[in-house]
Design a protein around this motif. Structure first.
Motif, PDB file in Angstrom:
ATOM      1  N   ASP A 190      44.458  46.247  15.399  1.00 60.43           N
ATOM      2  CA  ASP A 190      45.170  47.508  15.241  1.00 60.43           C
ATOM      3  C   ASP A 190      45.647  47.653  13.799  1.00 60.43           C
ATOM      4  OD1 ASP A 190      47.212  49.606  15.307  1.00 60.43           O
ATOM      5  OD2 ASP A 190      47.055  49.454  17.488  1.00 60.43           O
ATOM      6  N   LEU A 191      45.100  48.644  13.099  1.00 62.44           N
ATOM      7  CA  LEU A 191      45.405  48.837  11.683  1.00 62.44           C
ATOM      8  C   LEU A 191      46.880  49.102  11.428  1.00 62.44           C
ATOM      9  CD1 LEU A 191      42.334  51.089  10.864  1.00 62.44           C
ATOM     10  CD2 LEU A 191      42.666  48.754  10.082  1.00 62.44           C
ATOM     11  N   ALA A 192      47.567  49.682  12.415  1.00 58.67           N
ATOM     12  CA  ALA A 192      48.991  49.970  12.243  1.00 58.67           C
ATOM     13  C   ALA A 192      49.834  48.710  12.447  1.00 58.67           C
ATOM     14  CB  ALA A 192      49.436  51.061  13.219  1.00 58.67           C
ATOM     15  N   LYS A 193      49.476  47.917  13.428  1.00 57.76           N
ATOM     16  CA  LYS A 193      50.301  46.748  13.760  1.00 57.76           C
ATOM     17  C   LYS A 193      50.184  45.622  12.739  1.00 57.76           C
ATOM     18  CE  LYS A 193      50.623  47.492  18.743  1.00 57.76           C
ATOM     19  NZ  LYS A 193      50.361  46.928  20.102  1.00 57.76           N
ATOM     20  N   VAL A 194      49.008  45.474  12.107  1.00 56.25           N
ATOM     21  CA  VAL A 194      48.817  44.330  11.213  1.00 56.25           C
ATOM     22  C   VAL A 194      49.564  44.482   9.890  1.00 56.25           C
ATOM     23  CG1 VAL A 194      46.594  43.745  12.217  1.00 56.25           C
ATOM     24  CG2 VAL A 194      46.674  45.215  10.188  1.00 56.25           C
ATOM     25  N   VAL A 195      50.154  45.637   9.648  1.00 54.05           N
ATOM     26  CA  VAL A 195      50.957  45.805   8.433  1.00 54.05           C
ATOM     27  C   VAL A 195      52.445  45.937   8.752  1.00 54.05           C
ATOM     28  CG1 VAL A 195      49.073  46.785   7.076  1.00 54.05           C
ATOM     29  CG2 VAL A 195      50.524  48.317   8.435  1.00 54.05           C
ATOM     30  N   GLU A 196      52.810  45.789  10.017  1.00 51.04           N
ATOM     31  CA  GLU A 196      54.223  45.833  10.391  1.00 51.04           C
ATOM     32  C   GLU A 196      54.958  44.622   9.833  1.00 51.04           C
ATOM     33  OE1 GLU A 196      54.623  45.989  14.601  1.00 51.04           O
ATOM     34  OE2 GLU A 196      54.051  48.105  14.761  1.00 51.04           O
TER      35      GLU A 196
END
Length: 586
Positions: free
Chosen positions: A437-443
């Motif tokens: 998930d592109l959003a979760k891996v930068v959280e």
């Protein structure tokens, strides 16, 4: 310093002590005896299965044997407690000074702590690991990226364990797909010369990535190729396009920090395959025969004909395999055998192929082939990487405009960065499907493993900044900490947990390398980061447990020694995974 290897030797010595005392027979097989962390840390620091695996051969009760071995081990000055649990596991609690020695070893050895010395694994033979090997017909996609990251981390891991490793890429440049590539590039070449080519015809590659290849062909050859029939221009354009695609692929890999030692061309096997077939015939491993139809295939669809078959069943395969097609050309299997034979001829004894999950049917036949052509002197391990589902906030990501039919790896690297891709692709076992998930891996949260581990490293660095600001007269260099830190002051349960985990690092590297499982390193690093963050939070409520206490010089030095050892292990483990260890988080 590997306390697990040390105590494995001491457990075996205890067994031999019982043999000399006449309590056990001679000649016991000790190869299955292991020493590992207990499943529950409250049971002790180490556990061994010695009594369980030796009892049957020794014709005794596992629990009774466990009690006898525990009694022997209690004589060891480094053992505080030895007890028998369950059916015969022996749990050991070690003297604190042993863990203090581990910290001092980690500080003194720096990057070398936990790793095998270069050349240490020479007796095990050379390793050849082939990974990526994407068809040179376009840019890499995210699925390629998983195999690339896994293979590269596995190569790093094996090198860290002391093995001699060659990283190899097999260029599939001899099949029909490269002729399709050439025709697709020629279309873009005509377009670059001003022709209106219209929509890309079915059967050709539609991606925009071939537009610059067409321009480069026009700049290099002008209108010359337009004047030639396909039979003349095809070899020229094919070689040009393959070279351009391999430059593109190398660039994509470089974005992930991946570099191969060898790029092997399938086309160079043209002469090797007939030689291989002759050798197999001479060994009596080839015959002319018929194969039964595959299970589930209708009889009318099966071509019952005499074929040239390789006796792979003799070497563990399910069925013998054809080496020639009905038109007399060699099968892909024949080329693959010749390729692996070439690896062996170059000195490799441990071969590893990293492939996509759709190659599951390939495993047994190639393992059989490697065993056959090496006379049993080489082994092949095939690691299959499952699919990657690319998501954004839980929703599937749409296709790429540039590639035409998939998201390119370069696009994902540009969006989330190399570290996030590498760590998250290694935080799940290779044979399990991965949701990326592109959003979760930068959280920036505990739920994002790569952030959590990198933050632990940055936090360690920040502790030293705080210490130097608060106590500028102190020597907090590694030499100073080795000289002056009193590690007996590390008595809190949180400190004990960190000590135990640091001691486990050499075993993690050794075991992960033996199993060909780099995800073990990622899991370990997350656990290590959790222990640091947990102790840090403890210090918020209990000031006496803070890492830096200007009024308590000795405790500060002891904790900084612990922090520096932990930081070094995190940095070392991240390097194995190919992930950076930042000094601060942005």
């Amino acid at each position: 310093m590997n306390i697990f290897a040390t105590f494995e030797a001491r457990v075996r010595a205890a067994v031999q002590g019982l043999v000399r005392a006449g309590q056990l027979p001679e000649g016991l097989d000790l190869s299955r005896v292991v020493v590992e962390p207990p499943r529950d840390a409250s049971h002790g620091d180490l556990a061994t299965n010695a009594a369980l695996v030796l009892a049957k051969e020794a014709k005794t009760n596992p629990k009774a044997l466990g009690e006898a071995l525990a009694a022997e081990l209690r004589r060891d000055p480094d053992v505080v407690e030895a007890g028998v649990a369950g059916p015969g596991f022996i749990n050991l609690r070690l003297a604190p000074n042993l863990f203090h020695a581990v910290v001092r070893a980690a500080l003194a050895q720096g990057d070398a702590y936990g790793r095998g010395r270069p050349g240490e694994g020479d007796a095990k033979g050379k390793v050849n690991i082939e990974y990526v090997s994407a068809n040179p017909t376009g840019p890499m996609h995210v699925g390629h990226g998983r195999g690339a990251v896994f293979g590269d981390a596995l190569a790093n891991l094996l090198a860290a364990s002391g093995r001699d490793v060659t990283r190899e890429y097999y260029i599939n440049d001899a099949g029909a797909q490269v002729d399709v590539l050439a025709r697709s590039a020629h279309l873009r070449y005509r377009e670059a010369l001003g022709e209106a080519v219209g929509p890309v015809p079915d059967g050709l590659y539609p991606g925009d990535y071939l537009v610059p290849v067409g321009r480069a062909l026009a700049e290099t050859y002008g209108r010359t190729l337009l004047e030639q029939p396909e039979a003349e221009w095809l070899p020229t354009v094919r070689a040009f396009a393959i070279a351009a695609m391999m430059d593109l692929i190398r660039g994509d890999l470089a974005r992930l920090g991946i570099h191969h030692d060898v790029f092997f061309s399938e086309a160079t096997l043209k002469e090797a395959v007939p030689v291989l077939l002759a050798e197999l015939r001479e060994k009596g491993l080839v015959y002319e025969g018929r194969l039964p139809p595959p299970k589930g295939q209708l009889a009318e669809d099966w071509e019952d004909r005499e074929q040239t078959l390789f006796r792979t069943v003799e070497f563990g395969d399910d069925v013998d395999r054809p080496l020639l097609k009905s038109d007399g050309s060699f099968t892909y299997f024949a080329s693959d055998i010749a390729y692996h034979r070439d690896k062996i001829a170059r000195g490799a004894t441990d071969l590893i192929d990293v492939l996509g999950a759709d190659h599951g049917g390939y495993v047994k036949r190639m393992q059989a082939a490697v065993k056959a052509v090496s006379d049993g002197k080489a082994t092949l391990d095939v690691k299959l990487c499952q699919l990657v589902r690319l998501l954004r906030a839980g929703e599937p990501v749409k296709m790429s405009k540039r590639a035409g039919e998939f998201i390119t790896l370069a696009e994902v690297v540009d969006e989330v960065g190399r570290d996030a891709i590498r760590f998250m692709m290694l935080y799940r076992k290779n044979d399990a499907t991965l949701d990326f998930d592109l959003a979760k891996v930068v959280e920036q949260s505990k739920d994002n493993p790569v952030f959590y581990v990198q933050y632990a490293h940055a936090r360690c660095v920040s502790v030293f900044r705080q210490a130097r600001e608060a106590m500028p007269a102190e020597d907090f260099s590694t030499d100073g900490l080795l000289r002056d830190a009193d590690l007996s002051l590390l008595t809190d349960s949180g400190e004990a947990e960190i000590l135990r985990l640091i001691a486990q690092y050499p075993r993690v590297i050794e075991a992960a390398a033996a199993a060909h499982e780099p995800h073990r390193v990622a899991f370990y690093l997350y656990e290590l980061a959790s222990s640091l963050h947990g102790f840090w939070n403890k210090g918020k409520d209990l000031p006496q447990l803070r890492f830096v206490n200007p009024t308590d010089r000795n405790s500060t030095r002891a904790r900084l020694a612990l922090v520096e050892a932990l930081r070094g292990v995190i940095a070392s483990g991240l390097a194995v995974l190919g992930v950076t260890a930042p000094a601060e988080m942005r």
